[in-house]
Design a protein around this motif. Structure first.
Motif, short mmCIF file in Angstrom:
data_model
loop_
_atom_site.label_atom_id
_atom_site.label_comp_id
_atom_site.label_asym_id
_atom_site.label_seq_id
_atom_site.Cartn_x
_atom_site.Cartn_y
_atom_site.Cartn_z
N GLU A 130 2.36 1.67 -3.36
CA GLU A 130 1.38 2.14 -4.35
C GLU A 130 1.20 3.64 -4.22
OE1 GLU A 130 -3.34 1.53 -5.54
OE2 GLU A 130 -2.62 1.17 -3.51
N ALA A 131 1.12 4.17 -3.00
CA ALA A 131 0.89 5.60 -2.81
C ALA A 131 2.06 6.40 -3.36
CB ALA A 131 0.68 5.89 -1.32
N ALA B 160 0.83 -1.20 0.00
CA ALA B 160 0.00 0.00 0.00
C ALA B 160 0.87 1.26 0.00
CB ALA B 160 -0.93 -0.02 1.21
N ALA C 77 -1.54 -4.46 -3.53
CA ALA C 77 -2.42 -3.32 -3.23
C ALA C 77 -2.83 -2.66 -4.54
CB ALA C 77 -1.69 -2.30 -2.35
N GLY C 78 -4.13 -2.23 -4.62
CA GLY C 78 -4.62 -1.43 -5.73
C GLY C 78 -4.76 -2.17 -7.03
N ASP D 166 2.37 -9.46 -1.04
CA ASP D 166 1.54 -8.36 -0.56
C ASP D 166 1.14 -7.54 -1.79
OD1 ASP D 166 0.27 -6.42 0.87
OD2 ASP D 166 2.11 -5.45 1.61
#
Length: 577
Positions: free
Chosen positions: A98-99, A95, A132-133, A130
Motif C-alpha cells: 500500500e505504501a 501494508a 491494508a488501508g 492480507d
C-alpha cells in the motif's frame, strides 16, 4: 377571368412564357411556406446532427481514456511490486504494498488514490489474505477471497485490470496473478475511478481530436468538443478546456445544453463503462465545429422570393420578344458545343495520355519516346486546324472574313496539304491519291485553300469506310481551277445536297450516329471559296461515294506540264496506338 391575347408581333410561345411566369408567382407562396417548414426541419436536423457528433465524441473519449487508464494502472502496479519476485520468494506484506502504491499513484493528482491493497496466497489449497488501508466493506470483500478466485482462472502469470462492484460502489481492481509449483499468489490494489479518471481523461482529450477533421473544419481539435465527467453524486471530476469556459450551471442535469454561444445546444449525457464505470459524461459539440446552423433555422425567404418574381414579371415583355431568337440560339449553341466538344476531345485525350507517359518516365526506349512526341505533334496540328476552323467561321458570321490572294502554283500546294493531313488519317487507315494538272497557277490565299482542303479531306475520311482510298483531283477548266475530293462513303442524298453547306447542318443519318462533327466544316469551305469568287458543289463519285468540289477563278497554265506529275499516291499507313 384574365385572357392572354397574343399580339401579332409576339414570338410563338410567348403566351406560354407569360402564363408560366404567372404560375411561378403563385408558386412563390407555396415556396415561402415550404421555406418556413424547411427552416423548422433544418433546426431539428441540426440538433440531431449535433447530438450524433456528441455521442461519437463521447465514445471516442471514453475508449481512449480507458486505454490510457489500463496502461497507467498496470505500470503503477509493476512499479509498486518492484518487478518480478525470485522463485520461491514470499510476496510483500499488504501494508508495504500500500505504501509503495500510494507513491507511484501520485500521477493521478488526488489526495487518497488507494482504496485498499491486498496480498492473497494459496498453498496446499488454503488461502491466506492480507489486507491494508481498505474500508470495512472492501476489507470484508477482500477477506472473502474474491481476488483469490481469479487464481482459478485458466491462465498463467498475468496482470489483471478490471472494474468491480463492492457494496454498491465501483472500483478498479489492479492485480498480478502468479503461479508456482508450491501454490499461487495475487498482489494488487483497488482505486476509485473518480480519483484516477481525470488524469487519463485529460491525456486522452489532448491526444485525440474526438471528431474527424472533415467535421470540425478549421476549429482546433482541443476546442471543438466540450465535455464534463461527473461522479455518481453529480460532482464534476474533470472538465475539458472548452467546457471550463462555460458557466458552472451547465453541469446541472436540469440544463439541456450549453447556456451560451458559440457552444451547441445538442448536449448528450451518457453513462460510462469499463474502467470508468460509475461515472457519467456530458458532451456537446460547438456549432461552428460541426458546420451546422444555429438553432432556430434560417430567416424566411418570402421577401426574396417576392422580389425575384416581381423582377421576372417586369421583364416578361422582353422575354417574349426574345423567345424565338433565344430558342434558336440555344439550339444552335447546343449543336455547336456538342460537335466541337466531340471534335476536340480525341486529340486532347491523345496529347494528355502521351504527355503523361513522357512525364512519368514509363517509356523506356528512345523509339517509344519519339513515337509519343510524334503523336503529340500530330494531334497538336489537328487541334490547330480545328481552332482555325472555328476562327474562320466566327469571322464569317461577323462578316469580317478577309483573304489575301497571291499567285500560287496549285499542284505542289495541294500535295503538301495532303501530305500534312495523311498522318491524321492513320487511325482510319485511309490512303490518298492525288491527280493534278501541273503548272496551273491560281490567285488564292494559300492559308484559306489549306483550310478548305483540310476540311474536305476530314469530311471524306470521317464519313467514309475504314481503309478507303480518297482521291483528290486538281484540273483546269477554262479560267477556273476545279479541286474535287472523292470518298467511298454512302454519299449525300439528292434532297440534302444544297443544305450540307449550311452552318450546323448534318445529315439525319450522321446526327443520330456515333460520328462526331461540329457542323461548320463545309460552311467554312463555302465561305472561303465564295470570298475568292468561286463556287462549291457535291455530287456522286465514280464507283460510289460522294464527290465534293470547289472551283476557283483566275487560274491559268504557267507553262507546259511536267512529265512526272500525274497520279501521285500519298499513303497513310495505320499506326497502332
Amino acid at each position: 377571368m384574365i385572357r392572354l391575347r397574343r399580339s401579332p408581333h409576339l414570338a410563338p410561345g410567348s403566351a406560354f412564357l407569360a402564363g408560366l411566369l404567372l404560375a411561378l408567382l403563385g408558386l412563390s407562396a407555396v415556396l415561402a411556406y415550404q421555406a418556413a417548414a424547411a427552416a423548422r426541419s433544418e433546426a431539428a436536423s441540426t440538433d440531431r446532427a449535433l447530438r450524433g457528433y456528441a455521442s461519437f465524441a463521447t465514445w471516442e473519449l471514453a475508449r481512449r481514456a480507458d486505454e490510457v487508464l489500463h496502461r497507467r494502472l498496470a505500470a503503477s502496479l509493476q512499479a509498486a511490486l518492484g518487478g518480478e519476485l525470485p522463485a520461491g520468494a514470499l510476496p510483500p506484506a499488504a501494508a508495504a504494498l500500500e505504501a509503495r502504491a500510494a507513491r507511484v499513484l501520485a500521477w493521478c493528482g488526488c489526495a487518497r488514490p488507494l482504496r485498499g491493497a491486498f496480498v492473497v496466497t494459496v498453498r496446499g489449497g488454503v488461502a491466506a489474505v492480507d489486507v491494508a488501508g481498505a474500508s470495512p466493506a472492501v476489507e470484508r470483500w477482500l477477506s472473502s477471497g474474491a481476488p483469490g478466485s481469479a487464481l482459478a482462472r485458466p491462465r498463467g502469470d498475468t496482470t489483471v485490470v478490471e472494474a468491480v462492484t463492492v457494496g454498491g460502489e465501483r472500483y478498479d481492481l489492479v492485480a498480478r496473478l502468479r503461479r508456482s509449483a508450491t501454490g499461487a499468489a495475487a498482489e494488487g490494489f483497488l482505486v476509485s475511478p473518480a480519483d484516477v479518471a481525470p488524469a487519463a481523461l485529460g491525456q486522452a482529450y489532448r491526444s485525440s481530436a474526438l471528431l474527424p477533421g472533415v467535421v470540425r473544419g478549421s476549429v482546433p481539435a482541443g476546442e471543438a468538443v466540450a465535455a464534463v465527467v461527473l461522479s455518481a453524486d453529480g460532482t464534476a471530476v474533470w472538465r475539458s478546456r472548452a467546457a471550463a469556459a462555460a458557466r458552472d450551471g451547465w453541469v446541472d442535469a436540469k440544463v439541456g445544453g450549453f447556456p451560451q454561444e458559440p457552444l451547441a445546444p445538442g448536449t448528450v449525457t451518457e453513462r460510462l463503462d469499463g474502467l470508468l464505470a460509475g461515472l457519467s459524461s456530458r458532451v456537446a459539440v460547438r456549432a461552428d465545429a460541426a458546420g451546422a446552423v444555429p438553432a432556430g433555422g434560417p430567416k424566411s425567404r418570402l421577401p426574396l422570393l417576392l422580389t425575384v418574381f416581381g423582377l421576372a414579371l417586369g421583364l416578361v415583355s422582353v422575354a417574349i420578344v426574345q423567345l424565338r431568337r433565344q430558342q434558336e440560339l440555344v439550339r444552335l449553341r447546343d449543336d455547336f458545343v456538342s460537335g466541337v466538344s466531340h471534335e476536340l476531345r480525341t486529340p486532347l485525350a491523345q496529347i494528355r495520355l502521351f504527355a503523361d507517359l513522357l512525364e512519368s518516365g514509363r517509356l523506356a526506349t528512345g523509339e517509344q519516346r519519339s513515337r509519343s512526341i510524334r503523336i503529340i505533334n500530330e494531334e497538336s496540328r489537328r487541334l490547330t486546324w480545328l481552332v482555325e476552323n472555328i476562327l474562320h467561321f466566327s469571322r464569317a458570321q461577323r462578316g469580317a472574313g478577309r483573304i489575301a490572294p497571291q499567285p500560287v502554283e496549285a499542284a505542289p500546294l495541294v500535295r503538301e496539304i495532303v501530305d500534312a493531313f495523311a498522318p491524321l488519317a492513320r487511325e482510319r487507315d485511309a490512303r490518298f491519291e492525288v491527280a493534278a494538272d501541273e503548272g496551273v497557277v491560281v490567285r488564292v490565299d494559300a492559308g484559306a485553300l489549306r483550310q478548305v482542303l483540310l476540311n474536305l479531306l476530314d469530311n471524306a475520311v470521317k464519313y467514309g469506310p475504314p481503309g478507303q482510298t480518297v482521291r483528290v483531283r486538281l484540273e483546269l477548266r477554262g479560267l477556273a481551277l476545279r479541286l474535287s475530293v472523292d470518298d467511298r462513303g454512302p454519299g449525300v442524298p439528292w434532297e440534302e445536297r444544297g443544305r450540307v453547306w449550311e452552318p450546323y447542318r448534318r445529315l439525319a443519318r450522321d446526327a443520330e450516329g456515333a460520328t462526331g462533327g461540329s457542323g461548320i466544316g463545309l460552311a467554312v469551305v463555302k465561305d472561303l471559296v465564295e470570298l475568292h469568287g468561286g463556287r462549291v458543289g457535291v455530287g456522286e463519285a465514280p464507283g460510289g461515294g460522294a464527290r465534293f468540289w470547289i472551283e476557283l477563278p483566275y487560274a491559268m497554265h504557267a507553262g507546259p506540264p511536267s512529265e512526272d506529275a500525274v497520279d501521285a499516291a500519298v499513303p497513310a499507313r495505320a499506326v497502332a496506338r
